[in-house]
Scaffold this active site. Structure first.
Site, short mmCIF file in Angstrom:
data_model
loop_
_atom_site.label_atom_id
_atom_site.label_comp_id
_atom_site.label_asym_id
_atom_site.label_seq_id
_atom_site.Cartn_x
_atom_site.Cartn_y
_atom_site.Cartn_z
N ARG A 27 0.91 -1.21 -0.13
CA ARG A 27 -0.19 -0.06 -0.01
C ARG A 27 0.89 1.25 -0.15
NH1 ARG A 27 -5.03 -1.50 3.90
NH2 ARG A 27 -5.54 -3.37 2.91
N ARG A 31 -0.13 7.68 2.42
CA ARG A 31 -1.20 8.74 2.83
C ARG A 31 -0.67 9.45 4.24
NH1 ARG A 31 -6.71 4.71 1.71
NH2 ARG A 31 -5.81 4.27 -0.04
N ARG A 40 -4.95 15.12 -1.64
CA ARG A 40 -6.32 14.30 -1.30
C ARG A 40 -7.12 15.55 -1.12
NH1 ARG A 40 -10.40 13.37 -0.70
NH2 ARG A 40 -11.53 11.73 0.44
N ASP A 77 -8.64 1.62 -6.56
CA ASP A 77 -9.15 0.85 -5.55
C ASP A 77 -10.02 -0.25 -6.10
OD1 ASP A 77 -10.37 1.29 -2.46
OD2 ASP A 77 -11.90 0.44 -3.44
N TYR A 152 -17.62 -7.58 -0.63
CA TYR A 152 -17.95 -6.29 -0.50
C TYR A 152 -19.35 -5.92 -1.13
CZ TYR A 152 -13.20 -4.84 1.49
OH TYR A 152 -12.47 -4.77 2.12
#
Length: 221
Positions: A27, A31, A40, A77, A152
């Site tokens: 990942r 972030r 962002r 994503d 999901y």
């Protein structure tokens, strides 16, 4: 490789032993980085962020510029696939939220023809990254495995017990298989699009229970 420097990641995947193994992070968007947070803030929401090639390409490239990884992972994503199929998707403070799919009738209303148009922005992100990356840096694309994405879609988000999806799979295996088949075709098409756009490696993302990313194919640019 058309005169380009050999990519350490591709050499390793081909079975070559290198003095220094190639490195990257699963990942990798970074972030916590201040430059990521500033980026962002320019997007309306997380889906808009993922589907904005300018912003997504910059998010992909920032960690490579700072740390010099041997591969970049495209910023996207796994739930962009169900969104492209027609399922409503949003992100809140508690993570992704989808309008749950309950049965084969809901699955039949998914639009497989939305994949190419709906996910073209990700391919444009890949093209921009490919043009900006150093010649020796590989570019990794990815998608969620059909089972992972199906959980999901049925649960309506993340889950600890997966009761809805397991109940459907046991109660109506043929109906649940219809959803998995749709996702298998859509995911295959999506990964092929990523490779055509310039990804060197594409991977399937599995649940935490598998806790890893599996490379399923790769091409040298």
């Amino acid at each position: 490789m058309n005169g380009a420097k050999p990519k350490p990641l591709l050499r390793t995947l081909a079975g070559e032993r290198l003095d220094r193994p190639p490195w990257w992070l699963m990942r990798q968007a970074g972030r916590y980085l201040p430059e990521y947070r500033a980026l962002r803030a320019r997007a309306r929401d997380f889906v808009d962020f993922c589907l904005n090639p300018e912003l997504a390409a910059e998010a992909t490239l920032q960690p490579v510029r700072r740390f010099g990884m041997d591969a970049a992972i495209v910023f996207a994503d796994i739930l962009l696939v169900p969104m492209a199929l027609g399922q409503k998707l949003g992100f809140g403070e508690d993570g992704p939220r989808l309008e749950p799919i309950a049965d084969s009738g809901d699955a039949a209303r998914l639009r497989a023809d939305g994949i190419i148009l709906g996910l073209e922005p990700v391919c444009e992100t890949i093209r921009r990254c490919r043009a900006a990356l150093p010649e020796e840096t590989a570019l990794i694309g990815f998608a969620g495995s059909p089972w992972t994405v199906a959980t999901y879609m049925v649960e309506g988000g993340g889950s600890r017990d997966f009761l809805r999806v397991k109940s459907w799979a046991y109660r109506d295996p043929e109906g649940f298989q219809s959803l998995v088949d749709i996702l298998t075709e859509a995911t295959s098409a999506y990964l092929a699009m990523q490779i055509a756009a310039g990804a060197d490696v594409v991977q399937l993302f599995l649940h935490r229970s598998s806790a890893r990313l599996l490379p399923i194919t790769y091409l040298e640019s």
